[in-house]
Design a protein around this motif. Structure first.
Motif, PDB file in Angstrom:
ATOM      1  N   ALA A   1      25.594  50.323  38.398  1.00 50.78           N
ATOM      2  CA  ALA A   1      27.038  50.271  38.421  1.00 50.78           C
ATOM      3  C   ALA A   1      27.581  50.178  37.327  1.00 50.78           C
ATOM      4  O   ALA A   1      27.233  49.760  36.300  1.00 50.78           O
ATOM      5  CB  ALA A   1      27.521  49.281  39.422  1.00 50.78           C
ATOM      6  N   PHE A   2      28.847  50.786  37.150  1.00 50.81           N
ATOM      7  CA  PHE A   2      29.680  50.747  35.819  1.00 50.81           C
ATOM      8  C   PHE A   2      31.158  50.740  36.007  1.00 50.81           C
ATOM      9  O   PHE A   2      31.694  51.270  36.868  1.00 50.81           O
ATOM     10  CB  PHE A   2      29.521  52.451  35.020  1.00 50.81           C
ATOM     11  CG  PHE A   2      29.778  53.587  35.827  1.00 50.81           C
ATOM     12  CD1 PHE A   2      31.070  54.070  36.005  1.00 50.81           C
ATOM     13  CD2 PHE A   2      28.894  54.121  36.665  1.00 50.81           C
ATOM     14  CE1 PHE A   2      31.641  54.983  36.671  1.00 50.81           C
ATOM     15  CE2 PHE A   2      29.273  55.283  37.482  1.00 50.81           C
ATOM     16  CZ  PHE A   2      30.587  55.705  37.576  1.00 50.81           C
ATOM     17  N   ILE A   3      31.756  50.419  34.864  1.00 51.85           N
ATOM     18  CA  ILE A   3      33.294  50.144  34.857  1.00 51.85           C
ATOM     19  C   ILE A   3      33.550  50.341  33.430  1.00 51.85           C
ATOM     20  O   ILE A   3      33.023  49.700  32.729  1.00 51.85           O
ATOM     21  CB  ILE A   3      33.711  48.938  35.586  1.00 51.85           C
ATOM     22  CG1 ILE A   3      35.270  48.692  35.838  1.00 51.85           C
ATOM     23  CG2 ILE A   3      32.954  47.637  34.673  1.00 51.85           C
ATOM     24  CD1 ILE A   3      35.616  47.696  36.240  1.00 51.85           C
ATOM     25  N   THR A   4      34.626  51.156  33.211  1.00 53.46           N
ATOM     26  CA  THR A   4      35.422  51.134  31.937  1.00 53.46           C
ATOM     27  C   THR A   4      36.541  50.275  31.819  1.00 53.46           C
ATOM     28  O   THR A   4      36.814  49.545  32.651  1.00 53.46           O
ATOM     29  CB  THR A   4      35.864  52.766  31.606  1.00 53.46           C
ATOM     30  OG1 THR A   4      36.662  52.814  32.540  1.00 53.46           O
ATOM     31  CG2 THR A   4      34.546  53.548  31.895  1.00 53.46           C
ATOM     32  N   ARG A   5      37.099  50.210  30.368  1.00 53.02           N
ATOM     33  CA  ARG A   5      38.194  49.458  30.264  1.00 53.02           C
ATOM     34  C   ARG A   5      39.246  50.082  30.847  1.00 53.02           C
ATOM     35  O   ARG A   5      39.743  51.544  31.031  1.00 53.02           O
ATOM     36  CB  ARG A   5      38.332  49.123  28.786  1.00 53.02           C
ATOM     37  CG  ARG A   5      38.544  50.381  28.089  1.00 53.02           C
ATOM     38  CD  ARG A   5      38.823  50.190  26.784  1.00 53.02           C
ATOM     39  NE  ARG A   5      39.756  51.398  25.785  1.00 53.02           N
ATOM     40  CZ  ARG A   5      38.809  52.077  25.292  1.00 53.02           C
ATOM     41  NH1 ARG A   5      37.661  52.126  25.289  1.00 53.02           N
ATOM     42  NH2 ARG A   5      39.346  53.045  24.560  1.00 53.02           N
ATOM     43  N   ALA A   6      40.506  49.440  31.136  1.00 54.66           N
ATOM     44  CA  ALA A   6      41.528  49.991  32.012  1.00 54.66           C
ATOM     45  C   ALA A   6      42.547  50.208  30.674  1.00 54.66           C
ATOM     46  O   ALA A   6      42.887  49.544  29.808  1.00 54.66           O
ATOM     47  CB  ALA A   6      42.140  48.703  32.738  1.00 54.66           C
ATOM     48  N   GLU A   7      43.154  51.380  30.790  1.00 54.21           N
ATOM     49  CA  GLU A   7      43.980  51.811  30.069  1.00 54.21           C
ATOM     50  C   GLU A   7      45.233  52.417  30.786  1.00 54.21           C
ATOM     51  O   GLU A   7      45.419  52.677  32.012  1.00 54.21           O
ATOM     52  CB  GLU A   7      43.688  53.100  29.352  1.00 54.21           C
ATOM     53  CG  GLU A   7      42.343  52.714  28.259  1.00 54.21           C
ATOM     54  CD  GLU A   7      41.868  54.057  27.436  1.00 54.21           C
ATOM     55  OE1 GLU A   7      42.462  55.065  27.557  1.00 54.21           O
ATOM     56  OE2 GLU A   7      41.085  53.877  26.641  1.00 54.21           O
ATOM     57  N   PRO A   8      46.536  52.341  30.168  1.00 53.39           N
ATOM     58  CA  PRO A   8      47.933  52.604  30.811  1.00 53.39           C
ATOM     59  C   PRO A   8      48.024  54.144  31.150  1.00 53.39           C
ATOM     60  O   PRO A   8      47.465  54.969  30.094  1.00 53.39           O
ATOM     61  CB  PRO A   8      48.904  52.273  29.783  1.00 53.39           C
ATOM     62  CG  PRO A   8      48.320  51.925  28.581  1.00 53.39           C
ATOM     63  CD  PRO A   8      47.046  51.524  28.819  1.00 53.39           C
ATOM     64  N   ASP A   9      48.287  54.438  32.313  1.00 51.56           N
ATOM     65  CA  ASP A   9      48.362  56.058  32.615  1.00 51.56           C
ATOM     66  C   ASP A   9      50.001  56.080  32.624  1.00 51.56           C
ATOM     67  O   ASP A   9      50.687  55.514  33.739  1.00 51.56           O
ATOM     68  CB  ASP A   9      47.612  56.083  33.909  1.00 51.56           C
ATOM     69  CG  ASP A   9      47.791  57.556  34.282  1.00 51.56           C
ATOM     70  OD1 ASP A   9      48.718  58.425  33.770  1.00 51.56           O
ATOM     71  OD2 ASP A   9      46.754  57.842  34.792  1.00 51.56           O
ATOM     72  N   ALA A  10      50.296  56.970  31.834  1.00 51.23           N
ATOM     73  CA  ALA A  10      51.986  57.205  31.754  1.00 51.23           C
ATOM     74  C   ALA A  10      52.562  58.073  32.983  1.00 51.23           C
ATOM     75  O   ALA A  10      53.805  57.842  33.330  1.00 51.23           O
ATOM     76  CB  ALA A  10      52.391  58.133  30.468  1.00 51.23           C
ATOM     77  N   HIS A  11      51.503  58.644  33.426  1.00 55.91           N
ATOM     78  CA  HIS A  11      51.677  59.552  34.598  1.00 55.91           C
ATOM     79  C   HIS A  11      52.098  58.631  36.030  1.00 55.91           C
ATOM     80  O   HIS A  11      52.976  59.011  36.687  1.00 55.91           O
ATOM     81  CB  HIS A  11      50.753  60.581  34.989  1.00 55.91           C
ATOM     82  CG  HIS A  11      51.159  61.635  35.890  1.00 55.91           C
ATOM     83  ND1 HIS A  11      52.207  62.539  36.039  1.00 55.91           N
ATOM     84  CD2 HIS A  11      51.027  61.714  37.206  1.00 55.91           C
ATOM     85  CE1 HIS A  11      52.381  63.061  37.189  1.00 55.91           C
ATOM     86  NE2 HIS A  11      51.480  62.503  37.943  1.00 55.91           N
ATOM     87  N   LEU A  12      51.097  57.657  35.878  1.00 56.46           N
ATOM     88  CA  LEU A  12      51.113  56.780  37.140  1.00 56.46           C
ATOM     89  C   LEU A  12      51.851  55.338  36.959  1.00 56.46           C
ATOM     90  O   LEU A  12      52.337  54.788  37.892  1.00 56.46           O
ATOM     91  CB  LEU A  12      49.776  56.620  37.888  1.00 56.46           C
ATOM     92  CG  LEU A  12      48.812  57.631  38.178  1.00 56.46           C
ATOM     93  CD1 LEU A  12      47.590  57.334  38.329  1.00 56.46           C
ATOM     94  CD2 LEU A  12      49.631  58.442  39.362  1.00 56.46           C
ATOM     95  N   GLY A  13      52.299  54.878  35.837  1.00 61.56           N
ATOM     96  CA  GLY A  13      52.999  54.127  35.367  1.00 61.56           C
ATOM     97  C   GLY A  13      52.031  52.963  35.504  1.00 61.56           C
ATOM     98  O   GLY A  13      52.692  51.602  35.787  1.00 61.56           O
ATOM     99  N   ALA A  14      50.756  52.638  35.479  1.00 60.26           N
ATOM    100  CA  ALA A  14      50.025  51.407  35.690  1.00 60.26           C
ATOM    101  C   ALA A  14      48.811  51.746  34.715  1.00 60.26           C
ATOM    102  O   ALA A  14      48.450  52.795  34.282  1.00 60.26           O
ATOM    103  CB  ALA A  14      49.785  51.092  37.178  1.00 60.26           C
ATOM    104  N   ASP A  15      47.879  50.641  34.831  1.00 57.66           N
ATOM    105  CA  ASP A  15      46.509  50.677  33.969  1.00 57.66           C
ATOM    106  C   ASP A  15      45.385  51.014  34.968  1.00 57.66           C
ATOM    107  O   ASP A  15      45.405  50.336  36.097  1.00 57.66           O
ATOM    108  CB  ASP A  15      46.261  49.124  33.546  1.00 57.66           C
ATOM    109  CG  ASP A  15      47.207  48.666  32.361  1.00 57.66           C
ATOM    110  OD1 ASP A  15      47.720  49.609  31.630  1.00 57.66           O
ATOM    111  OD2 ASP A  15      47.357  47.470  32.155  1.00 57.66           O
ATOM    112  N   TYR A  16      44.827  52.180  34.587  1.00 53.30           N
ATOM    113  CA  TYR A  16      43.917  52.534  35.387  1.00 53.30           C
ATOM    114  C   TYR A  16      42.477  52.761  34.530  1.00 53.30           C
ATOM    115  O   TYR A  16      42.481  52.894  33.365  1.00 53.30           O
ATOM    116  CB  TYR A  16      44.144  54.276  35.693  1.00 53.30           C
ATOM    117  CG  TYR A  16      45.062  54.113  36.943  1.00 53.30           C
ATOM    118  CD1 TYR A  16      44.502  54.512  38.177  1.00 53.30           C
ATOM    119  CD2 TYR A  16      46.281  53.716  36.889  1.00 53.30           C
ATOM    120  CE1 TYR A  16      45.324  54.649  39.309  1.00 53.30           C
ATOM    121  CE2 TYR A  16      47.239  53.817  38.004  1.00 53.30           C
ATOM    122  CZ  TYR A  16      46.688  54.261  39.126  1.00 53.30           C
ATOM    123  OH  TYR A  16      47.520  54.444  40.206  1.00 53.30           O
TER     124      TYR A  16
END
Length: 429
Positions: free
Chosen positions: A298-313
């Protein structure tokens, strides 16, 4: 009376000494022994008492030879015979000493009959003395003497008389017959023997041997010869038998049950973002060099802000499937293992709110994953190994898109990449 008393007093000590010696027969004393595996030297020391001792040399017999003996009320002489059986020893009493020595072989006495035989042998002639006779006299004797059987009447009495005289005790044969008579008898005896030989040679001089076998002589063609049946036995050397070389023994089948569970943690990059891999595998090893099982990560990356969605993804997901693993040098403390994973997985682009627990998924894709790897493993204890290695993840198209605009979030090769892992193996190896 005075003289008798004086004589009695004079000879009394001598008589007592003789009686003491006769009554002090040490070899006739009886002893009881029950000894096992003891040297002859120690046994002799146990037999000795204060009034007698053994005297011997350690070079004439084996004093260290160990013997077991069990006798009851047996004489010392009989005990010594048992101890020195087969060694040719004897024991002689000298006062209060018992001397042990080699048996003395008595000198051979020559009987009177043997002396007589030697005298008879010396009296017999060794070499005949033949007088020289002129050739003319010998030829006349051959012409005058007819070929008849020889008469030994004159020779036999003289020789017989000589033997009888020597047997009686006369050392020389000249007691009744002089030396000249004996010499003449010998000469006459050899002349008669010679005449007998000449008569036998003359009788067969003109004898011709008759042909024993008639063999015809003619030409025979070699091809007409027939094989002759041979009924005898032919002695031939037996050909050496070939020694069968022993077949190499097949290694015994390894029926030991082996299984291991291996959790792992690693680092990788997914979509140009740092990610953590958490995984594990369960494998069965039919032998030390091969394993078969299942594995998953299982994997997970660090969350970064998405300007298009307006949240951290972030990117998250996992994959798993069949595991095949080969191991080189499994009996060494350090060895290599090469695992391969064939499986299916899923990747998604989502936003997880830690406080509320709300998970918003923008897009997800199912992928097929092929991941080979290589590990250097080390045996820590009997049921634990630790491994360090790397794997390369090759996934099918993972092109994620925004649901509203259909713009790409990740290209199709965004899930591919190298990962560095640390693994712990627990199990029966």
């Amino acid at each position: 009376m005075f003289s008798k008393a004086f004589l009695i007093c004079l000879f009394m000590p001598f008589a007592l000494m003789v009686m003491g010696q006769e009554g002090n027969d040490v070899l006739a004393r009886k002893v009881t022994l029950n000894i096992r595996e003891t040297s002859i030297e120690d046994i002799l020391k146990q037999i000795e008492t204060e009034d007698f001792a053994f005297t011997y040399s350690a070079e004439i017999f084996d004093v260290k030879k160990r013997i077991s003996i069990n006798v009851k009320d047996e004489t010392i002489g009989s005990v010594l015979d048992i101890l020195f059986r087969g060694q040719g020893m004897e024991c002689q009493q000298l006062g209060n000493k018992l001397l042990i020595r080699k048996k003395r072989v008595p000198k051979e006495t020559v009987s009177k009959s043997d002396t007589t035989k030697k005298e008879i042998a010396s009296a017999l002639p060794v070499k005949p003395i033949v007088q020289k006779v002129e050739p003319s006299v010998v030829e006349k004797e051959r012409e005058e003497t007819p070929v008849t059987e020889p008469k030994n009447e004159k020779v036999t009495p003289i020789i017989a008389t000589q033997r009888s005289d020597s047997a009686i005790g006369n050392s020389t044969p000249s007691s009744e017959a002089s030396g000249s008579e004996l010499e003449n008898a010998r000469t006459e005896y050899y002349q008669i023997e010679r005449k007998q030989t000449e008569a036998i040679v003359a009788a067969y001089k003109n004898h011709e041997l008759a042909p024993l076998l008639f063999v015809p002589i003619y030409d025979i063609h070699p091809r007409s010869l027939l094989p002759i049946e041979f009924k005898g036995e032919i002695a031939a050397e037996e050909a050496p038998k070939k020694v069968k070389e022993p077949k190499p023994e097949k290694p015994a089948k390894d029926n030991k049950f082996r299984i291991n569970l291996a959790p792992s943690v690693g680092y990788t990059e997914i979509g140009n973002r740092d990610a953590i891999l958490l995984g594990g595998q369960l494998a069965y090893n039919p032998n030390k060099s091969f394993g078969l099982g299942v594995a998953g990560k299982a994997f997970i990356t660090r969350a970064e802000p998405d300007a298009h969605l307006g949240a951290d993804y972030s990117y998250s997901g996992g994959y798993g499937g069949l595991l095949l693993e080969a191991t080189l040098f499994p009996n060494k403390p350090f060895h290599l293992s090469f695992p391969v994973i064939f499986g299916l997985g899923e990747i998604m682009y989502n936003s997880l709110q830690p406080i509320t627990g709300l998970n918003t998924i923008e897009d997800r894709r199912t992928v097929f994953v092929f991941e080979p790897g290589a590990y250097l493993e080390m045996n820590v204890i009997k049921y634990l190994r630790i491994g360090f290695g790397a794997t390369y993840r090759d996934a099918s198209s993972a092109n994620l898109k925004y649901s509203s605009t259909e713009q790409p979030i990740m290209d199709k090769n965004g899930l591919d990449g190298l990962s560095i892992n640390v693994m712990l193996k627990f199990g029966i190896f």
